[in-house]
Design an enzyme around this catalytic site. Sequence first.
Site, mmCIF file in Angstrom:
data_model
loop_
_atom_site.group_PDB
_atom_site.id
_atom_site.type_symbol
_atom_site.label_atom_id
_atom_site.label_comp_id
_atom_site.label_asym_id
_atom_site.label_seq_id
_atom_site.Cartn_x
_atom_site.Cartn_y
_atom_site.Cartn_z
ATOM 1 N N LYS A 1 0.883 -1.170 0.000
ATOM 2 C CA LYS A 1 0.000 0.000 0.000
ATOM 3 C C LYS A 1 0.920 1.219 0.000
ATOM 4 O O LYS A 1 1.467 1.601 1.030
ATOM 5 C CB LYS A 1 -0.872 -0.018 1.262
ATOM 6 C CG LYS A 1 -2.197 0.720 1.136
ATOM 7 C CD LYS A 1 -2.098 2.173 0.761
ATOM 8 C CE LYS A 1 -1.872 3.063 1.960
ATOM 9 N NZ LYS A 1 -1.770 4.493 1.599
ATOM 10 N N GLU B 1 9.114 1.351 11.082
ATOM 11 C CA GLU B 1 10.237 2.272 10.820
ATOM 12 C C GLU B 1 9.628 3.667 10.830
ATOM 13 O O GLU B 1 8.914 4.051 9.905
ATOM 14 C CB GLU B 1 10.878 1.969 9.460
ATOM 15 C CG GLU B 1 11.554 0.608 9.386
ATOM 16 C CD GLU B 1 12.883 0.540 10.126
ATOM 17 O OE1 GLU B 1 13.413 1.602 10.513
ATOM 18 O OE2 GLU B 1 13.374 -0.576 10.340
ATOM 19 N N CYS C 1 14.071 10.260 6.666
ATOM 20 C CA CYS C 1 13.885 9.907 8.081
ATOM 21 C C CYS C 1 15.198 10.049 8.830
ATOM 22 O O CYS C 1 15.202 10.373 10.015
ATOM 23 C CB CYS C 1 13.318 8.502 8.220
ATOM 24 S SG CYS C 1 14.286 7.258 7.370
ATOM 25 N N GLU D 1 9.973 16.383 14.705
ATOM 26 C CA GLU D 1 10.483 16.138 13.356
ATOM 27 C C GLU D 1 9.968 17.223 12.404
ATOM 28 O O GLU D 1 8.763 17.441 12.298
ATOM 29 C CB GLU D 1 10.018 14.755 12.882
ATOM 30 C CG GLU D 1 10.652 14.332 11.585
ATOM 31 C CD GLU D 1 10.186 12.950 11.135
ATOM 32 O OE1 GLU D 1 8.973 12.673 11.208
ATOM 33 O OE2 GLU D 1 11.038 12.155 10.721
HETATM 34 P P1 NDP Z 1 2.344 8.620 7.348
HETATM 35 O O1 NDP Z 1 2.469 7.976 8.671
HETATM 36 O O2 NDP Z 1 1.440 9.762 7.188
HETATM 37 O O3 NDP Z 1 1.902 7.546 6.247
HETATM 38 C C1 NDP Z 1 2.624 6.356 5.982
HETATM 39 C C2 NDP Z 1 1.713 5.381 5.250
HETATM 40 O O4 NDP Z 1 0.668 4.953 6.120
HETATM 41 C C3 NDP Z 1 1.029 5.964 4.039
HETATM 42 O O5 NDP Z 1 0.951 4.984 3.026
HETATM 43 C C4 NDP Z 1 -0.350 6.306 4.582
HETATM 44 O O6 NDP Z 1 -1.318 6.381 3.585
HETATM 45 C C5 NDP Z 1 -0.584 5.114 5.483
HETATM 46 N N1 NDP Z 1 -1.590 5.316 6.514
HETATM 47 C C6 NDP Z 1 -2.138 6.470 6.981
HETATM 48 N N2 NDP Z 1 -3.021 6.216 7.975
HETATM 49 C C7 NDP Z 1 -3.024 4.866 8.150
HETATM 50 C C8 NDP Z 1 -3.703 3.991 9.037
HETATM 51 N N3 NDP Z 1 -4.561 4.423 9.954
HETATM 52 N N4 NDP Z 1 -3.450 2.662 8.946
HETATM 53 C C9 NDP Z 1 -2.572 2.180 8.046
HETATM 54 N N5 NDP Z 1 -1.892 2.966 7.174
HETATM 55 C C10 NDP Z 1 -2.113 4.289 7.227
HETATM 56 O O7 NDP Z 1 3.848 8.973 6.937
HETATM 57 P P2 NDP Z 1 4.330 9.844 5.707
HETATM 58 O O8 NDP Z 1 3.897 9.200 4.439
HETATM 59 O O9 NDP Z 1 3.964 11.265 5.991
HETATM 60 O O10 NDP Z 1 5.920 9.665 5.785
HETATM 61 C C11 NDP Z 1 6.752 10.520 6.479
HETATM 62 C C12 NDP Z 1 7.166 9.882 7.785
HETATM 63 O O11 NDP Z 1 7.795 8.631 7.534
HETATM 64 C C13 NDP Z 1 8.170 10.699 8.555
HETATM 65 O O12 NDP Z 1 7.818 10.704 9.912
HETATM 66 C C14 NDP Z 1 9.474 9.920 8.375
HETATM 67 O O13 NDP Z 1 10.404 10.123 9.392
HETATM 68 C C15 NDP Z 1 8.973 8.524 8.325
HETATM 69 N N6 NDP Z 1 9.934 7.661 7.656
HETATM 70 C C16 NDP Z 1 10.622 6.751 8.399
HETATM 71 C C17 NDP Z 1 11.600 5.971 7.819
HETATM 72 C C18 NDP Z 1 12.370 4.959 8.607
HETATM 73 O O14 NDP Z 1 12.995 4.097 8.005
HETATM 74 N N7 NDP Z 1 12.382 5.015 9.918
HETATM 75 C C19 NDP Z 1 11.911 6.116 6.394
HETATM 76 C C20 NDP Z 1 11.124 7.101 5.727
HETATM 77 C C21 NDP Z 1 10.159 7.840 6.341
HETATM 78 P P3 NDP Z 1 -1.644 7.804 2.887
HETATM 79 O O15 NDP Z 1 -0.325 8.459 2.567
HETATM 80 O O16 NDP Z 1 -2.350 7.393 1.677
HETATM 81 O O17 NDP Z 1 -2.413 8.583 3.896
#
Ligand code: NDP
Length: 510
Positions: free
Chosen positions: A174, A246, A280, A378
Amino acid sequence: MASVEQAPAAAQGGTGIPVENPATGETIATLPTLSASAVKALVARARAAQPAWEAIGFEERGRVLRRAQKWVTDNSERIIATIVSETGKTYEDAQLAEIMYAAAAFGFWAKEAPHFLADEPMKSANPLVKGKKLVVRYRPVGVVGVIGPWNFPLTNSFGDCIPALAAGNAVILKPSEVTPLTSLLMAEGLRAAGLPDDVFQVATGDGATGSALIDHVDFVMFTGSTKTGKKVMERAAKTLTPVGLELGGKDPMIVLADADLDRAANAAAYYSMNNGGQVCISIERVYVEAPAYDEFVRKVTDRVKSLRQGRPSGPGSIDVGAVTFPPQLDIIEAHVADAVAKGARVLTGGRAAPGPGMFYEPTVLVDVDHTMSCMTEETFGPTLPIMKVADADEALRLANDSPYGLQASVWTKDLRRGEQLARRVEAGAVCVNDAQVNYTALELPMGGWKSSGLGTRHGAGGIRKYTQQQTLLVTRFAGKRDPHMFPYSKRVTKLIGGLTRLLYGRGKRA
Ligand code: NDP
């Protein structure tokens, strides 16, 4: 391969999501939002396809992954163009951190999966199992759900899909609704590489689609914000489904007075602003020992001032791209405004850049402290707050004063001292005189401490999490009855007591 990605929104039982190019503001595609029942149907297809994929073994799976590796390198320009169009990042950010990573990952997991998941013959010191065959084996969990973020649509989603597939699982990805196109293109690549139908499928959609996926899969690998990560874990608890998380970070950089300040300044500018700071493991805050502070700030500010920002138009065209996710721009603006209101100074940047598209100017902030959100939350943008500290102990205390613990860096010419300090930082990975590049070493575990995550990716743990351990004990030579079996007798009970004392009772009394 299922053609869900090509199907119109209505056929998938959902509505359409527009995908925008953040550097231009143009809508470049509209994709279906899969409903919960559509997701359930995808998982059923994955479950039906998985046993055959598991049965063909590591060698055959490795062949498919190596062909996918070749497909990525052959089609790199097309993939880069897709990533750039949906993220607004630079050509270079897509090339180095996504294409190169994915190409390496296909080869790495094809080669290493058979080793990491090989049966492990065990020996035990316990006399009760002497002479028996003891084995630990790793069996794929079945169907893995990968939920990915928008900042690295290739690396952060396929970095998890590839080992899950290599282990013999079917995978449903997803992607973020903001950046689904790269995943769909990669589905085409995997199909071209000979991956059997339904072993990999893309479930386009929003948070609700991700949430529905959690209910049906056997493992959830989530990359995204800490806030959503908690929701994912809560949902997974309903079905006791294991999760890997992550999550976010607030990576500190500690610059000691004896550091090579040119290298530290170049690294600070690059590792805080590459990918528009939407990494991240970005450097999100800097602590500099007082004697080096002025010179370091001057060098960093000079470098940041010279960065070129704008709409990417091919290799070498710009240094810093767009802000990919619209609400992120509000967060960046709020952090800078909060800092300025509390007394911080902006040395360069400090505002959103004019459109079309979403941009925030590369920004350096000084006179910052931990009352400001730019130092504690962040930011995920091209901003770099720099704080003066008295000494390494103060830097360490402030670095650890965070709910996050993803990654950190220490800069000094005294390597022994640097490593000692690194060991005291509360983070899953710490570099000395470097940052971020540890992520490219797929042999090294990568995972956050504290609110930055649960579990690791890369290394043996990065594939074993997609399996269930099974213990096998085979008794080859044995009599009709072992002495400890029924009926109990005084003689055997005494013997066992004596044996326990003999084996374990010889330690000194405290
Ligand atoms: P989000 O948490 O907003 O979204 C991540 C994914 O989860 C998206 O596909 C989102 O869908 C989906 N999602 C949203 N709500 C739900 C739910 N209730 N249940 C299941 N899935 C859901 O993160 P971002 O996309 O904004 O990414 C940025 C973040 O990711 C930053 O905090 C960054 O630090 C972190 N990150 C961490 C990494 C690591 O390796 N530790 C690497 C890269 C990023 P949709 O977008 O369609 O809403």
